[in-house]
Design a protein around this motif. Structure first.
Motif, PDB file in Angstrom:
ATOM      1  N   ALA A   1       0.808  -1.222   0.000  1.00 10.95           N
ATOM      2  CA  ALA A   1       0.000   0.000   0.000  1.00 10.95           C
ATOM      3  C   ALA A   1       0.836   1.265   0.000  1.00 10.95           C
ATOM      4  O   ALA A   1       0.330   2.338  -0.337  1.00 10.95           O
ATOM      5  N   ASP A   2       2.125   1.177   0.366  1.00 10.49           N
ATOM      6  CA  ASP A   2       2.951   2.384   0.401  1.00 10.49           C
ATOM      7  C   ASP A   2       3.707   2.609  -0.912  1.00 10.49           C
ATOM      8  O   ASP A   2       4.574   3.466  -0.997  1.00 10.49           O
ATOM      9  N   THR A   3       3.345   1.852  -1.950  1.00 11.01           N
ATOM     10  CA  THR A   3       3.973   2.003  -3.271  1.00 11.01           C
ATOM     11  C   THR A   3       2.960   2.550  -4.271  1.00 11.01           C
ATOM     12  O   THR A   3       1.798   2.155  -4.276  1.00 11.01           O
ATOM     13  N   VAL A   4       3.416   3.455  -5.106  1.00 11.70           N
ATOM     14  CA  VAL A   4       2.586   4.008  -6.174  1.00 11.70           C
ATOM     15  C   VAL A   4       3.324   3.797  -7.494  1.00 11.70           C
ATOM     16  O   VAL A   4       4.551   3.847  -7.538  1.00 11.70           O
ATOM     17  N   ARG A   5       2.567   3.526  -8.541  1.00 17.24           N
ATOM     18  CA  ARG A   5       3.168   3.383  -9.869  1.00 17.24           C
ATOM     19  C   ARG A   5       2.709   4.536 -10.740  1.00 17.24           C
ATOM     20  O   ARG A   5       1.515   4.810 -10.843  1.00 17.24           O
ATOM     21  N   LEU A   6       3.678   5.193 -11.335  1.00 20.68           N
ATOM     22  CA  LEU A   6       3.405   6.240 -12.311  1.00 20.68           C
ATOM     23  C   LEU A   6       3.252   5.539 -13.659  1.00 20.68           C
ATOM     24  O   LEU A   6       4.224   5.038 -14.218  1.00 20.68           O
ATOM     25  N   PHE A   7       2.026   5.446 -14.148  1.00 18.96           N
ATOM     26  CA  PHE A   7       1.746   4.715 -15.380  1.00 18.96           C
ATOM     27  C   PHE A   7       1.996   5.570 -16.623  1.00 18.96           C
ATOM     28  O   PHE A   7       2.515   5.088 -17.617  1.00 18.96           O
TER      29      PHE A   7
END
Length: 167
Positions: free
Chosen positions: A84-90
């Motif tokens: 949950a603490d990771t985000v992906r820039l798509f």
């Protein structure tokens, strides 16, 4: 969540589903600069794909607006199966007619601000190996090669990582 951020004459805000066609056109223009043999998936309905991204309850699309026109976009969310603490820039695109005006830097800063507010610690992305301009941009923002995801033989993407928390 950022509803609107004003940086000089630039407004950064959440994109709206009604803007999917405009965003798809910007996306095509930007991508065409680094695919020398033409865009893959040229027959894909990019406006519909963007509408889906804009309507995802778990995703977010920011846009930068200058003089009433969308000039850059960033799409991100927590990737499936990631912590949950990771985000992906798509997707992250600046209209080629607006390069070198600081728009990408301002949009990236708005993304980081939102990621921090959402408690993200790490951001990841992949960038096409032929897109040297984007690779240089990401390096200036602090992105590094992802040691947990080295490029596979024959893959045309580099995987990068960014410390949202600044650690």
């Amino acid at each position: 969540m950022i509803s609107e951020r004003v940086t000089g004459a630039l407004v950064i805000r959440t994109a709206l589903p009604a803007e999917a066609g405009t965003i798809a056109d910007l996306h095509r223009r930007a991508r065409s600069t680094y695919y020398p043999d033409g865009l893959p998936e040229a027959d894909l309905d990019w406006a519909e794909a963007w509408r889906g991204s804009l309507e995802r309850p778990d995703g977010h699309v920011l846009c930068a607006v200058a003089q009433g026109r969308i000039v850059a976009i960033a799409s991100f969310r927590t990737p499936d199966g990631a912590s949950a603490d990771t985000v992906r820039l798509f997707q992250f695109h600046v209209d080629p007619g607006h390069w070198h005006a600081g728009i990408g830097t301002a949009l990236h800063a708005a993304c980081v601000e939102e990621w921090r507010a959402d408690g993200k610690r790490t951001a990841v992305l992949d960038v096409h190996t032929d897109n040297r301009r984007a690779q240089a941009f990401y390096a200036r923002q602090g992105w590094i090669p992802d040691p947990q995801n080295p490029p596979a033989e024959g893959d045309h993407h580099l995987f990068l990582r960014f410390s949202v928390s600044g650690e």
